[in-house]
Design a protein around this motif. Structure first.
Motif, PDB file in Angstrom:
ATOM      1  N   THR A  16      14.600   6.681  31.436  1.00  0.00           N
ATOM      2  CA  THR A  16      15.628   5.754  30.992  1.00  0.00           C
ATOM      3  C   THR A  16      16.306   6.318  29.744  1.00  0.00           C
ATOM      4  O   THR A  16      15.831   7.282  29.151  1.00  0.00           O
ATOM      5  CB  THR A  16      15.019   4.384  30.647  1.00  0.00           C
ATOM      6  N   ARG A  17      17.393   5.690  29.351  1.00  0.00           N
ATOM      7  CA  ARG A  17      18.070   6.119  28.119  1.00  0.00           C
ATOM      8  C   ARG A  17      17.151   5.978  26.918  1.00  0.00           C
ATOM      9  O   ARG A  17      17.128   6.837  26.050  1.00  0.00           O
ATOM     10  CB  ARG A  17      19.302   5.267  27.872  1.00  0.00           C
ATOM     11  N   SER A  18      16.416   4.882  26.880  1.00  0.00           N
ATOM     12  CA  SER A  18      15.526   4.650  25.748  1.00  0.00           C
ATOM     13  C   SER A  18      14.251   5.489  25.815  1.00  0.00           C
ATOM     14  O   SER A  18      13.583   5.674  24.810  1.00  0.00           O
ATOM     15  CB  SER A  18      15.158   3.176  25.651  1.00  0.00           C
ATOM     16  N   ASP A  19      13.912   6.004  27.009  1.00  0.00           N
ATOM     17  CA  ASP A  19      12.724   6.847  27.176  1.00  0.00           C
ATOM     18  C   ASP A  19      13.035   7.976  28.159  1.00  0.00           C
ATOM     19  O   ASP A  19      12.605   7.955  29.312  1.00  0.00           O
ATOM     20  CB  ASP A  19      11.549   6.011  27.683  1.00  0.00           C
ATOM     21  N   ARG A  22      10.163   9.647  30.136  1.00  0.00           N
ATOM     22  CA  ARG A  22       9.272   8.754  30.881  1.00  0.00           C
ATOM     23  C   ARG A  22       8.823   9.441  32.166  1.00  0.00           C
ATOM     24  O   ARG A  22       9.624   9.971  32.914  1.00  0.00           O
ATOM     25  CB  ARG A  22      10.011   7.462  31.210  1.00  0.00           C
ATOM     26  N   LYS A  76       7.646  -7.416  24.286  1.00  0.00           N
ATOM     27  CA  LYS A  76       7.168  -6.349  23.393  1.00  0.00           C
ATOM     28  C   LYS A  76       5.851  -5.772  23.898  1.00  0.00           C
ATOM     29  O   LYS A  76       5.654  -4.558  23.890  1.00  0.00           O
ATOM     30  CB  LYS A  76       7.002  -6.880  21.971  1.00  0.00           C
ATOM     31  N   ASN A  79       6.585  -3.740  27.101  1.00  0.00           N
ATOM     32  CA  ASN A  79       7.227  -2.461  26.775  1.00  0.00           C
ATOM     33  C   ASN A  79       6.230  -1.453  26.224  1.00  0.00           C
ATOM     34  O   ASN A  79       6.327  -0.263  26.515  1.00  0.00           O
ATOM     35  CB  ASN A  79       8.370  -2.671  25.784  1.00  0.00           C
ATOM     36  N   SER A  80       5.276  -1.923  25.434  1.00  0.00           N
ATOM     37  CA  SER A  80       4.283  -1.012  24.854  1.00  0.00           C
ATOM     38  C   SER A  80       3.402  -0.377  25.931  1.00  0.00           C
ATOM     39  O   SER A  80       2.818   0.682  25.713  1.00  0.00           O
ATOM     40  CB  SER A  80       3.421  -1.738  23.822  1.00  0.00           C
ATOM     41  N   ASP A  82       4.634   0.074  29.212  1.00  0.00           N
ATOM     42  CA  ASP A  82       5.536   0.541  30.276  1.00  0.00           C
ATOM     43  C   ASP A  82       5.430  -0.353  31.513  1.00  0.00           C
ATOM     44  O   ASP A  82       5.339   0.115  32.638  1.00  0.00           O
ATOM     45  CB  ASP A  82       5.250   2.003  30.626  1.00  0.00           C
TER      46      ASP A  82
END
Length: 90
Positions: A16-19, A22, A76, A79-80, A82
């Protein structure tokens, strides 16, 4: 008190853009992450602000926190690890 239910799951659809680094988890790793969610979720809430109960594949959270704030806290934790979750409505 409010009661919210979530069913965590793992889904991989690439970086992803944020990861951007990944990588896909194995089935065993994905299952470990889901199991970790059930034990980790408590530390994301302020002490005494919620109680937790695992029902099969669901986490049941009883709290005085409103729905939006509860969703953000759960997000949160997810997300931590995945993970994602379906919110179960009665």
């Amino acid at each position: 008190m409010h009661v919210f239910k979530y069913k965590p799951y793992y889904h991989y659809d690439g970086p992803t853009r944020s990861d951007p680094f990944r990588e896909e988890l194995s089935s065993e790793e994905a299952n470990d992450h889901v199991e970790s969610f059930f034990s980790d979720i408590e530390r994301f809430f302020a002490e005494g602000s919620a109680s937790f109960k695992q029902e099969d594949e669901l986490i049941v959270i009883t709290t005085d926190i409103n729905e939006t704030n509860c969703d953000e806290i759960v997000k949160k934790c997810l997300n931590s690890l995945d993970l994602f979750a379906h919110k179960v409505r009665n």
